[in-house]
Enzyme design. Structure first.
Site, PDB file in Angstrom:
ATOM      1  N   ASP A 133       0.820  -1.296  -0.022  1.00  0.00           N
ATOM      2  CA  ASP A 133       0.103   0.028   0.172  1.00  0.00           C
ATOM      3  C   ASP A 133       0.965   1.223  -0.145  1.00  0.00           C
ATOM      4  O   ASP A 133       0.578   2.350  -0.714  1.00  0.00           O
ATOM      5  CB  ASP A 133      -1.112   0.080   1.188  1.00  0.00           C
ATOM      6  CG  ASP A 133      -1.669  -1.173   1.145  1.00  0.00           C
ATOM      7  OD1 ASP A 133      -2.344  -1.404   0.354  1.00  0.00           O
ATOM      8  OD2 ASP A 133      -1.782  -1.900   2.279  1.00  0.00           O
ATOM      9  N   ARG A 144       2.270   1.857  -3.407  1.00  0.00           N
ATOM     10  CA  ARG A 144       1.237   2.093  -4.401  1.00  0.00           C
ATOM     11  C   ARG A 144       1.229   3.762  -4.180  1.00  0.00           C
ATOM     12  O   ARG A 144       1.006   4.478  -5.038  1.00  0.00           O
ATOM     13  CB  ARG A 144      -0.082   1.365  -3.919  1.00  0.00           C
ATOM     14  CG  ARG A 144      -0.152   0.036  -4.567  1.00  0.00           C
ATOM     15  CD  ARG A 144      -1.121  -0.860  -4.068  1.00  0.00           C
ATOM     16  NE  ARG A 144      -1.263  -2.174  -4.571  1.00  0.00           N
ATOM     17  CZ  ARG A 144      -2.134  -2.824  -4.146  1.00  0.00           C
ATOM     18  NH1 ARG A 144      -2.903  -3.021  -2.986  1.00  0.00           N
ATOM     19  NH2 ARG A 144      -2.052  -4.288  -4.754  1.00  0.00           N
ATOM     20  N   HIS A 148      -5.049  -3.607   6.186  1.00  0.00           N
ATOM     21  CA  HIS A 148      -4.630  -3.523   4.814  1.00  0.00           C
ATOM     22  C   HIS A 148      -6.259  -4.223   4.184  1.00  0.00           C
ATOM     23  O   HIS A 148      -6.401  -5.312   4.100  1.00  0.00           O
ATOM     24  CB  HIS A 148      -3.643  -4.672   4.569  1.00  0.00           C
ATOM     25  CG  HIS A 148      -3.540  -5.092   3.062  1.00  0.00           C
ATOM     26  ND1 HIS A 148      -3.070  -4.316   2.247  1.00  0.00           N
ATOM     27  CD2 HIS A 148      -3.640  -6.215   2.620  1.00  0.00           C
ATOM     28  CE1 HIS A 148      -3.158  -4.688   1.138  1.00  0.00           C
ATOM     29  NE2 HIS A 148      -3.551  -6.193   1.102  1.00  0.00           N
TER      30      HIS A 148
END
Length: 339
Positions: free
Chosen positions: A162, A165, A190
């Protein structure tokens, strides 16, 4: 000439799967533990995957990499986790069409309960455990609770994917390299409730480090599209590709493990799901929650304290905690029913 390091033992569960297929090369080539660190790979998967695992072993042999000093394929967790230094838990029951989240929790609770007991029984007491299989925060909590002889701080879950990203989205928005961006945070679970936070991040422009939000000057985007894009990125990959993230997940696992092994760079922190003891950011104890952490060489991590939170951030951090609290209660009920 320095003496050669003794090999470390690394267990990868779900070893016949697509994430492991990308991750194994990262480990075997020295990207994760260093170019001077030999490894013995313990490849753990379920019985129906053992034939496929034979092909993975053949490929590892055919790589002819000098750091690989042994490969142990097995379906027995007491063999797979025996004396390991690092356990990367990729394998989990996938969410099937029409499956409720509680059903997914039930399937994976049994898996990670059993793996926790095996780790507790046969792994080194200093083992570093990284849980990737989803729901990874709660799976990590279940595993930790069933390995009471292993320190709680030795269990983490992956939110580095994450974070990567988020960094990528910010770099694209600013027109810079991801290497120029530091200290992006993922708070919480998550899942779709995670809170990607760029408010404490920095960006280096023309050799000068500065506030990323100041350089971007687009608070509306930071609070809306940026967050939702990161939250939904996994689903977007599945929709486009027909399969879940593999290359990027493997890279993130490697990043997470590398930083846990070697430490974070001076002045930088990273995001990891770690056990919450109730002393940080008003998040109650008892869940595995993603925080910004600094890591010393050797693996000791500490949560970065004192980052200011506004009402918007507090609301997001509480929302993702509430989901984790519900998941942890559900997992505890399942564990009690299984006894």
């Amino acid at each position: 000439m320095a003496a050669e390091k003794a090999p470390i033992k690394v267990c990868i569960t779900g070893s016949a799967g697509q994430i492991a297929y990308s991750l194994l090369l990262e480990i075997a080539s020295g990207k994760v533990f260093g170019q001077d660190q030999p490894v013995i790979l313990h490849l753990l998967d379920i019985e129906p995957c053992l034939e496929k695992l034979k092909g993975v072993v053949m490929e590892l042999e055919d790589l002819a990499l000098s750091l690989v000093r042994g490969v142990v394929p097995t379906a027995d967790p007491y063999v797979g986790f025996a004396d390991v230094d690092v356990a990367l838990l990729l394998g989990a029951f996938p969410r099937l069409k029409g499956m409720e989240r509680k059903d997914l929790l039930a399937k994976n609770n049994a898996i990670f309960l059993a793996q926790g007991k095996a780790i507790d029984s046969v792994a080194k007491k200093t083992v570093k455990v990284v849980v990737v299989g989803n729901p990874c925060n709660t799976n990590a909590l279940t595993c930790m609770k069933n390995a009471p002889s292993i320190p709680k701080e030795n269990f983490t879950c992956l939110t580095r994917l994450d974070q990567n990203r988020a960094k990528s989205q910010l770099a694209r928005k600013l027109g810079v390299s991801v290497a120029q961006i530091s200290n992006v945070i993922i708070w919480g679970n998550h899942s779709g409730t995670q809170f990607p936070d760029a408010r404490h991040a920095t960006v280096e422009i023309n050799g000068v480090s500065q506030s990323l939000t100041g350089a971007l000057s687009d608070d509306a985007w930071i609070k809306s599209d940026f967050i939702s894009t990161v939250q939904q990125r996994g689903a977007s990959v599945i929709k486009a590709r027909g399969l879940s993230s593999a290359m990027s997940a493997a890279k993130a696992i490697g990043d997470h493990t590398h930083d846990w092994w070697f430490g974070t760079a001076p002045g930088e922190f990273t995001s990891m799901g770690v056990y919450c003891d109730g002393s940080s950011y008003n998040i109650p104890a008892g869940v595995i929650y993603s925080f910004p952490v600094k890591i010393e060489s050797g693996g000791k991590w500490t949560i970065v304290q004192g980052l200011p939170q506004d009402d918007f951030a507090t609301e997001k951090m509480e929302a993702t905690y509430n989901e984790l609290f519900e998941e942890s209660n559900a997992a505890a009920e399942l564990a009690a029913a299984a006894q």
